[in-house]
Design a protein around this motif. Structure first.
Motif, short mmCIF file in Angstrom:
data_model
loop_
_atom_site.label_atom_id
_atom_site.label_comp_id
_atom_site.label_asym_id
_atom_site.label_seq_id
_atom_site.Cartn_x
_atom_site.Cartn_y
_atom_site.Cartn_z
N VAL A 108 10.67 34.24 15.33
CA VAL A 108 9.76 35.21 14.74
C VAL A 108 8.90 34.45 13.74
N PHE A 109 7.58 34.58 13.84
CA PHE A 109 6.72 33.72 13.05
C PHE A 109 5.40 34.38 12.67
N GLY A 110 4.82 33.84 11.61
CA GLY A 110 3.44 34.14 11.25
C GLY A 110 2.58 33.00 11.74
N ARG A 111 1.29 33.24 11.91
CA ARG A 111 0.40 32.18 12.42
C ARG A 111 -0.96 32.25 11.76
N LEU A 112 -1.59 31.09 11.68
CA LEU A 112 -2.93 30.95 11.14
C LEU A 112 -3.72 30.12 12.14
N ASN A 113 -4.86 30.66 12.59
CA ASN A 113 -5.70 29.96 13.57
C ASN A 113 -7.08 29.68 12.99
N PHE A 114 -7.65 28.56 13.41
CA PHE A 114 -9.01 28.16 13.05
C PHE A 114 -9.86 28.22 14.32
N HIS A 115 -10.78 29.17 14.39
CA HIS A 115 -11.57 29.40 15.61
C HIS A 115 -12.82 28.54 15.60
N LEU A 116 -12.98 27.75 16.65
CA LEU A 116 -14.06 26.76 16.73
C LEU A 116 -15.19 27.16 17.66
N GLN A 117 -15.23 28.41 18.07
CA GLN A 117 -16.25 28.86 19.01
C GLN A 117 -17.66 28.60 18.48
N GLU A 118 -17.92 29.00 17.27
CA GLU A 118 -19.26 28.82 16.69
C GLU A 118 -19.53 27.34 16.38
N ALA A 119 -18.56 26.65 15.80
CA ALA A 119 -18.74 25.24 15.43
C ALA A 119 -19.01 24.36 16.65
N LEU A 120 -18.37 24.67 17.78
CA LEU A 120 -18.56 23.89 18.99
C LEU A 120 -19.65 24.46 19.89
N GLN A 121 -20.26 25.56 19.45
CA GLN A 121 -21.32 26.25 20.21
C GLN A 121 -20.85 26.58 21.63
N LEU A 122 -19.67 27.17 21.71
CA LEU A 122 -19.10 27.55 23.00
C LEU A 122 -19.74 28.84 23.51
N PRO A 123 -19.75 29.05 24.82
CA PRO A 123 -20.19 30.33 25.37
C PRO A 123 -19.32 31.47 24.83
N GLU A 124 -19.85 32.69 24.80
CA GLU A 124 -19.14 33.83 24.23
C GLU A 124 -17.80 34.10 24.89
N LYS A 125 -17.64 33.73 26.14
CA LYS A 125 -16.39 34.00 26.87
C LYS A 125 -15.26 33.06 26.46
N TRP A 126 -15.56 31.99 25.73
CA TRP A 126 -14.57 30.97 25.37
C TRP A 126 -14.25 30.97 23.88
N ASP A 127 -13.01 30.66 23.55
CA ASP A 127 -12.59 30.44 22.17
C ASP A 127 -11.55 29.31 22.19
N ILE A 128 -11.75 28.31 21.36
CA ILE A 128 -10.77 27.24 21.17
C ILE A 128 -10.30 27.32 19.73
N TYR A 129 -8.97 27.26 19.53
CA TYR A 129 -8.42 27.48 18.20
C TYR A 129 -7.17 26.63 17.95
N PRO A 130 -7.24 25.68 17.03
CA PRO A 130 -6.01 25.04 16.56
C PRO A 130 -5.35 25.96 15.53
N GLY A 131 -4.03 25.83 15.39
CA GLY A 131 -3.35 26.68 14.43
C GLY A 131 -1.96 26.19 14.09
N VAL A 132 -1.34 26.90 13.15
CA VAL A 132 0.02 26.60 12.72
C VAL A 132 0.87 27.87 12.79
N ASP A 133 2.17 27.67 13.05
CA ASP A 133 3.14 28.75 13.10
C ASP A 133 4.22 28.46 12.06
N LEU A 134 4.68 29.49 11.38
CA LEU A 134 5.70 29.35 10.36
C LEU A 134 6.63 30.55 10.47
N GLY A 135 7.94 30.29 10.67
CA GLY A 135 8.83 31.42 10.83
C GLY A 135 10.29 31.06 10.84
N VAL A 136 11.08 31.92 11.48
CA VAL A 136 12.53 31.78 11.52
C VAL A 136 12.96 31.68 12.98
#
Length: 146
Positions: A79-107
């Motif tokens: 069971v975890f919480g997560r934080l994602n960084f969405h790079l769609q705008e920074a990478l100028q991706l098409p609207e249908k795509w989203d790339i996101y690195p992130g971290v998970d923290l939980g038990v």
């Protein structure tokens, strides 16, 4: 043959609709999928809520059927919480795509669990898409816009 034609029409109409993988503040996603590796093999479910164009916070639950950490039955659920960084705008991706690195923290059972991932989403229409995440856990599945 009729079923094949019907399926192709459904997919074609679905891709013709306006699909946005990430809209930023207030965007909500639910993902359901299968875990292929990491703490074990099993199923996963996550929820993400957009804080702005770059960040989302969320939560998740992984239930493992096999290969769980140290073969300890207490480690069947993460069971975890997560934080994602969405790079769609920074990478100028098409609207249908989203790339996101992130971290998970939980038990994980009786243990503390931390992980990192990079994920990608592709939306067929404004409600349904697919996702893949690799990192400490690897998962594939379906993503839904709320």
């Amino acid at each position: 043959m009729k079923k094949l034609v019907f399926m192709l029409m459904v997919v074609g109409l679905g891709t013709a609709a306006n699909a946005q993988a990430w809209t930023g503040k207030g965007d909500q996603k639910i993902q359901l999928g299968l875990n292929a590796w990491g703490y074990g093999t099993g199923v996963t479910g996550t929820y993400d809520y957009g804080l702005n164009k770059l960040l989302s916070i969320g939560a998740g639950l992984n239930a493992y059927f096999d290969g769980y950490k140290d073969n300890d039955k207490d480690n069947r659920v993460f069971v975890f919480g997560r934080l994602n960084f969405h790079l769609q705008e920074a990478l100028q991706l098409p609207e249908k795509w989203d790339i996101y690195p992130g971290v998970d923290l939980g038990v994980l059972g009786k243990d503390f669990g931390i992980g990192a991932h990079i994920g990608a989403r592709y939306f067929f229409n404004d409600k349904v898409g697919v996702f893949a995440e690799v990192g400490n856990n690897g998962s594939l599945g379906v993503s839904f816009n709320l």
